[in-house]
Design a protein around this motif. Sequence first.
Motif, PDB file in Angstrom:
ATOM      1  N   TRP A 149      15.387  -6.566  -2.485  1.00  0.00           N
ATOM      2  CA  TRP A 149      15.442  -5.106  -2.435  1.00  0.00           C
ATOM      3  C   TRP A 149      14.056  -4.523  -2.709  1.00  0.00           C
ATOM      4  N   PRO A 150      13.525  -3.710  -1.773  1.00  0.00           N
ATOM      5  CA  PRO A 150      12.158  -3.188  -1.921  1.00  0.00           C
ATOM      6  C   PRO A 150      12.094  -1.936  -2.797  1.00  0.00           C
ATOM      7  N   ALA A 151      12.517  -2.040  -4.046  1.00  0.00           N
ATOM      8  CA  ALA A 151      12.482  -0.888  -4.954  1.00  0.00           C
ATOM      9  C   ALA A 151      11.041  -0.409  -5.131  1.00  0.00           C
ATOM     10  N   THR A 152      10.811   0.875  -4.911  1.00  0.00           N
ATOM     11  CA  THR A 152       9.460   1.420  -4.943  1.00  0.00           C
ATOM     12  C   THR A 152       8.932   1.500  -6.370  1.00  0.00           C
ATOM     13  N   ASP A 207       3.798   2.936 -10.044  1.00  0.00           N
ATOM     14  CA  ASP A 207       2.692   2.575 -10.924  1.00  0.00           C
ATOM     15  C   ASP A 207       1.707   1.647 -10.215  1.00  0.00           C
ATOM     16  N   LEU A 208       2.035   1.246  -8.984  1.00  0.00           N
ATOM     17  CA  LEU A 208       1.114   0.448  -8.180  1.00  0.00           C
ATOM     18  C   LEU A 208       0.232   1.367  -7.346  1.00  0.00           C
ATOM     19  N   HIS A 209      -0.921   0.874  -6.990  1.00  0.00           N
ATOM     20  CA  HIS A 209      -1.844   1.646  -6.161  1.00  0.00           C
ATOM     21  C   HIS A 209      -2.300   0.769  -4.984  1.00  0.00           C
ATOM     22  N   PRO A 210      -1.772   1.054  -3.764  1.00  0.00           N
ATOM     23  CA  PRO A 210      -0.833   2.135  -3.451  1.00  0.00           C
ATOM     24  C   PRO A 210       0.586   1.787  -3.884  1.00  0.00           C
ATOM     25  N   ALA A 211       1.450   2.815  -3.917  1.00  0.00           N
ATOM     26  CA  ALA A 211       2.847   2.578  -4.284  1.00  0.00           C
ATOM     27  C   ALA A 211       3.498   1.668  -3.250  1.00  0.00           C
ATOM     28  N   GLY A 212       4.372   0.802  -3.731  1.00  0.00           N
ATOM     29  CA  GLY A 212       5.009  -0.129  -2.813  1.00  0.00           C
ATOM     30  C   GLY A 212       6.178  -0.837  -3.456  1.00  0.00           C
ATOM     31  N   PRO A 213       6.785  -1.756  -2.741  1.00  0.00           N
ATOM     32  CA  PRO A 213       7.978  -2.448  -3.239  1.00  0.00           C
ATOM     33  C   PRO A 213       7.664  -3.374  -4.410  1.00  0.00           C
ATOM     34  N   GLY A 253       2.740 -10.872   7.825  1.00  0.00           N
ATOM     35  CA  GLY A 253       2.671  -9.428   7.973  1.00  0.00           C
ATOM     36  C   GLY A 253       1.239  -8.978   8.118  1.00  0.00           C
ATOM     37  N   ALA A 254       1.076  -7.669   8.271  1.00  0.00           N
ATOM     38  CA  ALA A 254      -0.249  -7.071   8.419  1.00  0.00           C
ATOM     39  C   ALA A 254      -0.681  -6.453   7.102  1.00  0.00           C
ATOM     40  N   ILE A 255      -1.936  -6.657   6.729  1.00  0.00           N
ATOM     41  CA  ILE A 255      -2.514  -6.091   5.510  1.00  0.00           C
ATOM     42  C   ILE A 255      -3.814  -5.390   5.885  1.00  0.00           C
ATOM     43  N   GLU A 256      -3.886  -4.120   5.538  1.00  0.00           N
ATOM     44  CA  GLU A 256      -5.122  -3.381   5.808  1.00  0.00           C
ATOM     45  C   GLU A 256      -6.270  -3.960   4.990  1.00  0.00           C
ATOM     46  N   PRO A 257      -7.478  -3.994   5.530  1.00  0.00           N
ATOM     47  CA  PRO A 257      -7.918  -3.434   6.819  1.00  0.00           C
ATOM     48  C   PRO A 257      -7.712  -4.359   8.012  1.00  0.00           C
ATOM     49  N   ASP A 258      -6.991  -5.479   7.817  1.00  0.00           N
ATOM     50  CA  ASP A 258      -6.721  -6.406   8.917  1.00  0.00           C
ATOM     51  C   ASP A 258      -5.366  -6.049   9.513  1.00  0.00           C
ATOM     52  N   TRP A 307       1.005 -12.008  -1.372  1.00  0.00           N
ATOM     53  CA  TRP A 307       1.525 -10.681  -1.021  1.00  0.00           C
ATOM     54  C   TRP A 307       1.770  -9.914  -2.323  1.00  0.00           C
ATOM     55  N   ARG A 308       0.842  -9.041  -2.630  1.00  0.00           N
ATOM     56  CA  ARG A 308       0.886  -8.359  -3.922  1.00  0.00           C
ATOM     57  C   ARG A 308       0.387  -6.920  -3.765  1.00  0.00           C
ATOM     58  N   GLN A 309       1.127  -5.974  -4.356  1.00  0.00           N
ATOM     59  CA  GLN A 309       0.769  -4.557  -4.332  1.00  0.00           C
ATOM     60  C   GLN A 309       0.523  -4.078  -2.902  1.00  0.00           C
ATOM     61  N   ARG A 310       1.533  -4.297  -2.053  1.00  0.00           N
ATOM     62  CA  ARG A 310       1.454  -3.851  -0.673  1.00  0.00           C
ATOM     63  C   ARG A 310       2.462  -2.727  -0.439  1.00  0.00           C
ATOM     64  N   PRO A 311       2.179  -1.805   0.513  1.00  0.00           N
ATOM     65  CA  PRO A 311       3.087  -0.684   0.745  1.00  0.00           C
ATOM     66  C   PRO A 311       4.401  -1.073   1.410  1.00  0.00           C
ATOM     67  N   ARG A 312       4.479  -2.277   1.965  1.00  0.00           N
ATOM     68  CA  ARG A 312       5.705  -2.738   2.619  1.00  0.00           C
ATOM     69  C   ARG A 312       5.979  -4.188   2.231  1.00  0.00           C
ATOM     70  N   MET A 313       7.219  -4.588   2.454  1.00  0.00           N
ATOM     71  CA  MET A 313       7.596  -5.993   2.281  1.00  0.00           C
ATOM     72  C   MET A 313       6.994  -6.816   3.418  1.00  0.00           C
ATOM     73  N   PRO A 314       6.802  -8.116   3.219  1.00  0.00           N
ATOM     74  CA  PRO A 314       6.386  -8.961   4.344  1.00  0.00           C
ATOM     75  C   PRO A 314       7.502  -9.051   5.376  1.00  0.00           C
ATOM     76  N   SER A 315       7.121  -9.231   6.623  1.00  0.00           N
ATOM     77  CA  SER A 315       8.130  -9.366   7.680  1.00  0.00           C
ATOM     78  C   SER A 315       8.910 -10.666   7.546  1.00  0.00           C
ATOM     79  N   LEU A 316       8.219 -11.727   7.117  1.00  0.00           N
ATOM     80  CA  LEU A 316       8.844 -13.037   6.962  1.00  0.00           C
ATOM     81  C   LEU A 316       8.328 -13.697   5.693  1.00  0.00           C
ATOM     82  N   VAL A 317       9.175 -14.513   5.091  1.00  0.00           N
ATOM     83  CA  VAL A 317       8.784 -15.343   3.950  1.00  0.00           C
ATOM     84  C   VAL A 317       9.082 -16.786   4.326  1.00  0.00           C
TER      85      VAL A 317
END
Length: 211
Positions: free
Chosen positions: A64-67, A70-76, A147-152, A161-171
């Motif tokens: 569950w991607p609970a927002t 307190d993360l920067h940027p906010a994310g799951p 998944g995609a991570i800015e700036p890539d 995968w840490r402090q990202r605005p979205r969940m990864p597409s696959l694990v």
Amino acid sequence: MRRAGYTLIELLVALGVMGLLGVMLLAGLSGSSAAWTRMDRSTTHDEAIEAAQDVLRERLQHAWPATRYDLHPAGPDFDGDSARLVFLAPPSDREGPGALRRYGLVLDANGDLVLESLSDVALDQTRPQRREVVLRGVRSLDIGYFGAIEPDPAPRWRSRWRQRPRMPSLVRIRLELAQDGARWPDLVVHPFADMDSECILVVATGGCSGR
């Protein structure tokens, strides 16, 4: 007048042949028994691998991607690298209804793949309430995230995968097993949800409304 019968030499030869046949028969039965034992052991291990994959797949699909604001940027609330993974998910059916649980997937030093969990509303968040050995005899653990991570912007497999605005597409969970000949097929799971669409920011608390 000579009587028909067997000489001592003929009897000894016959006994020798019967003894040789007995030895060959016992060797064949022993080899067959060992083969069945190996097959049974292999079947049992394959069933354990299949059960472990079912458990992990079911838990990760319901991550569950609970927002977290307190993360920067906010994310799951999802934190993982190649050796460990921490995520939120509803309790399993056998655990019964309840609050979200925080799951942690790690490999113990003794070769046990362990899934730890505790309630997300537990007072002590440092000690897991449940510790389940998913699979024994594991030599190494490698977790990947797609998944995609800015700036890539290009989606690809990543080791963290840490402090990202979205969940990864696959694990992806990749294991090396200690038992000779045992094989763990790569487990690739797509989480059903990737964003917390039910979260409404409360500026005063920095959290989601009603949580």
